[in-house]
Design a protein around this motif. Structure first.
Motif, mmCIF file in Angstrom:
data_model
loop_
_atom_site.group_PDB
_atom_site.id
_atom_site.type_symbol
_atom_site.label_atom_id
_atom_site.label_comp_id
_atom_site.label_asym_id
_atom_site.label_seq_id
_atom_site.Cartn_x
_atom_site.Cartn_y
_atom_site.Cartn_z
ATOM 1 N N THR A 173 0.837 -1.205 0.000
ATOM 2 C CA THR A 173 0.000 0.000 0.000
ATOM 3 C C THR A 173 0.869 1.250 0.000
ATOM 4 N N GLN A 177 1.049 4.338 -2.670
ATOM 5 C CA GLN A 177 0.934 5.732 -2.238
ATOM 6 C C GLN A 177 2.063 6.595 -2.804
ATOM 7 N N ARG A 242 5.171 3.384 5.849
ATOM 8 C CA ARG A 242 3.744 3.559 5.571
ATOM 9 C C ARG A 242 3.263 4.942 6.003
ATOM 10 N N ASP A 246 1.771 7.520 3.291
ATOM 11 C CA ASP A 246 0.408 8.050 3.405
ATOM 12 C C ASP A 246 0.417 9.578 3.416
ATOM 13 N N ARG A 281 -6.869 4.563 0.697
ATOM 14 C CA ARG A 281 -5.785 3.636 1.053
ATOM 15 C C ARG A 281 -5.354 3.787 2.517
ATOM 16 N N THR A 282 -5.499 4.978 3.080
ATOM 17 C CA THR A 282 -5.060 5.160 4.470
ATOM 18 C C THR A 282 -5.857 4.296 5.441
ATOM 19 N N GLY A 287 -2.355 1.456 8.357
ATOM 20 C CA GLY A 287 -2.455 2.897 8.219
ATOM 21 C C GLY A 287 -2.599 3.604 9.562
#
Length: 304
Positions: A173, A177, A242, A246, A281-282, A287
């Protein structure tokens, strides 16, 4: 530690970029977004999904002995970064992680999704669903190209992907991002060079220059962290990557909107789609608070 890409990695990245930009460029993105929400309309491009399978996208980390490409996490991160750059829709991560266990996932013949906490992406268009999705109810998605279902709270239901998959979901992910963040940064710079106000390109104004410079710094910092986490595969490294990714994606898209002014909110621009996908996506595994708590626990534990 040397994080420079090898010639094979650069060739892989270029090959994926050419495939995706050729098959899912801006016109295809807008067409897919326009179809989203139409009753009975399937948004996922199954032909493209199979092309990704043929190119080895889903089987990238599968051993060659099992029919895969035999690459590692760094190569997977490069591929998912390119997918994020073009906002490629579909449950890419779930299908990639299922390549060794679900028939047809590696070749793109099967679309696989998975329960991720309280949400499931692409439930209606998936051929295989991993996890308990009983009672899932459709939501009105923020991102038109990420249909969502909400899972009801139930005793015994796991809070997310299996523990072995959770770090991979978070890392891939993060890769998506940074691909999106890089694209919005480039879009902002291009617009700042060509859009004129008071007889000058808006990029000549210091406030716009600062926005673009801050976007670039966030992209490069997040990319370095994500690439490093792909090499070390450490849970704390992945959590830090991550958080940075984000932030780069969400703040980058918001700043890109500022550079575009009101035009950025219109359907003729892709910027708002990047912002909506970044926000969506967060909410995946790893996340926000999850990564912050993992980092806090790691710091509290002290040196190994």
């Amino acid at each position: 530690m040397d994080f420079q890409l090898s010639s094979d990695q650069r060739a892989l990245r270029q090959g994926i970029r050419e495939l995706l930009e050729g098959r899912f460029g801006p016109a295809a993105l807008r067409a897919a977004a326009g179809r989203a929400g139409t009753p009975g309309e399937r948004v996922l491009d199954r032909a493209l999904w199979r092309e990704l399978g043929t190119a080895g996208f889903f089987a990238l980390r599968l051993p060659e002995a099992d029919g895969g490409v035999g690459q590692g996490l760094p190569e997977a991160v490069l591929a998912f970064e390119e997918a994020g750059r073009v906002l490629l829709p579909g449950p890419l991560i779930a299908t990639h992680l299922a390549a060794g266990t679900v028939p047809g996932a590696a070749t793109g013949e099967a679309v696989v999704t998975a329960a991720d906490g309280a949400l499931v992406e692409w439930l209606d268009e998936a051929d295989v669903v991993r996890g308990d999705t009983a009672g899932a109810e459709p939501l009105e998605p923020l991102d038109p190209l990420t249909p969502l279902h909400r899972l009801p709270a139930a005793p015994g239901r796991p809070p997310g992907p299996p523990p072995a998959d959770a770090p991979l979901v978070s890392l891939l992910t993060a890769a998506e991002q940074i691909g999106s963040a890089a694209r919005t940064c480039r879009t902002a710079v291009q617009h700042a060079r060509t859009r004129e106000q008071f007889g000058r390109p808006i990029g000549a104004f210091q406030a716009v220059q600062h926005l673009c410079a801050d976007m670039l710094v966030r992209v490069e910092l997040a990319r370095a962290a994500v690439y490093a986490a792909a090499v070390t595969a450490g849970p704390a490294d992945i959590a830090a990557a991550r958080l940075l990714a984000d932030e780069a994606a969400v703040r980058g898209a918001r700043d890109c909107l500022q550079v575009h002014g009101g035009m950025g909110f219109t359907w003729e621009s892709d910027v708002h789609l990047h912002l909506k996908r970044a926000w969506t996506r967060t909410h995946r595994t790893g996340g926000g608070t999850q990564s912050e708590e993992l980092l806090a626990d790691d710091l509290a534990a002290g040196p190994a």
